[in-house]
Design a protein around this motif. Structure first.
Motif: not given
Length: 398
Positions: A100-102, A106-114, A200-209
């Motif tokens: 989960p690195s979303w 986003q922070l990389n695109n904003r502050k790190m310049g890639g 805002e971090d809108v990502e979640h970790l999705q576990l299979t059953l």
């Protein structure tokens, strides 16, 4: 959360290159549970001679919400998500390829310049470079053909266009053209510092059953919450809810009717396979991109490519049970040889060994239906493995 530094293309089964030492540190623990040993002393030495130990287990106790629609458990807490991923590679980021690195992207695109890239960004860059290489090579070949036609029209000489040479780029010599530097943007508002809105971090970790039940039942490090009341579910509630999620939906006229559990429930079949290989030390991940059910990794996706690809094949102990089944299990009926050959060819091309995993489903006639209400029923399922290799006469003469 750490950002991943780009590295050179992996060679052979190993991955990571320059990141391997960092990966060994970050992913040092194979399971969420940690075994903490006390500092060595005279007491610990004496206890060691007696066969005793003061080692204690550190249990993280993560939380997730059961989602019957997607048949998964959502872990929204970023600390819990990263812990489960880095200690056993459980789950998948719903906005990422794996980890989960979303938010990191986003922070990389904003502050790190890639300057620092995540695994998803590295893959996207490599695919873009590969596409550009093919375009440049095609343009160079077309230019050579055009030059040969001009010589034929003007001098009458027939020249066979070459597909290689200094004028045509190759995979070993081609390099992407440097990007032109963009001039700095002129600020719209001067003499005032604009505060950037936090992401805002809108990502979640999705576990299979299967992953969720292994974490809560075998490792006792996950609490599953009911999606309606957001209260912890008991083990029996979770066990039945995970099975009901794979059953056909109930009619609106029968909302309170007790669901009829099935011996061939897909959750039971897949959990038997998942638990079998996890207990043997393999990291088990989904294999849909290679047309199989699961992939087996020795240590995890960041260390090596998967060595084995699994196709789960249910087998009924009593063939009559399949006739009255309501689940319509995949691969339960005999499949075409052409299908099997296709799957084997696909995985042979990516250096994976295909394994057919036969799961025997117990007969209804010898077990009561009430046994399906607890995990004790898993003792009546068995697993058999058949390794399938593609025969290549030119390579297998020795």
């Amino acid at each position: 959360m750490s950002l991943i530094t780009p590295s050179s293309r992996p060679k052979g089964p190993f991955k990571g290159g320059a990141r391997r030492n960092d990966n060994n540190r970050i992913y040092a623990n194979p399971l969420p549970l940690l075994f903490i040993e006390p500092p060595r002393s005279r007491v610990t030495s004496i206890l060691g001679l007696l066969g005793l130990s003061l080692t204690h287990i550190e249990n993280p106790h993560c939380e997730g919400v059961f989602d019957p629609t997607t048949r998964s458990v959502w872990v929204s807490n970023i600390d819990h998500s990263m812990l489960l991923w880095r200690r056993g590679f459980f789950g998948k980021g719903d906005l990422s390829r794996s980890e989960p690195s979303w938010l990191a992207r986003q922070l990389n695109n904003r502050k790190m310049g890639g300057k620092q890239l995540t695994s998803e960004e590295i893959t996207a860059r490599r695919r873009a470079e590969r596409k550009q290489f093919k375009l440049d090579r095609a343009a160079a070949i077309a230019a050579v053909h055009e030059e040969a036609e001009v010589i034929f029209e003007t001098e009458g000489k027939v020249i066979r266009p070459a597909l290689s040479g200094p004028a045509i780029p190759s995979a070993a010599t081609w390099k992407p053209a440097p990007k032109p530097e963009e001039p700095p943007a002129t600020p719209l508002i001067e003499d005032e510092e604009l505060e950037e809105e936090p992401i805002e971090d809108v990502e979640h970790l999705q576990l299979t059953l299967q992953e969720a039940f292994l974490l809560l039942w075998n490792l006792d490090c996950l609490t599953v919450l009911d999606p309606q009341s957001m209260t912890p579910m008991s083990l029996k509630q979770i066990w039945i809810a995970f099975q009901v999620a794979h059953l056909p939906p109930r009619l609106p006229s029968q909302p309170t009717q007790k669901p009829q559990l099935q011996y061939d429930n897909p959750f039971l079949i897949n959990f038997v396979v998942y638990h079998h290989y996890r207990s043997l030390g393999w990291v088990v991940k989904g294999g849909i991109k290679f047309c199989v059910d699961y992939l087996l990794y020795k240590r995890g996706p960041v260390f090596h490519h998967a060595e084995f690809a699994l196709v789960v094949i249910p087998v009924y102990e009593d063939p009559e049970d399949q006739q009255v089944s309501v689940t319509n299990l995949q691969n339960a009926s005999p499949f075409a040889w052409s299908w099997l050959s296709t799957i084997n060819r696909v995985n042979s091309q990516v250096q994976k060994t295909l394994i057919l995993v036969y799961v025997t489903i117990p007969a209804r006639s010898r077990l009561p239906e009430s046994i399906l209400e607890s995990p004790a029923c898993l003792a009546h399922y068995s697993v058999r493995e058949v390794i399938l290799r593609r025969f290549i006469p030119a390579r297998m003469r020795d």
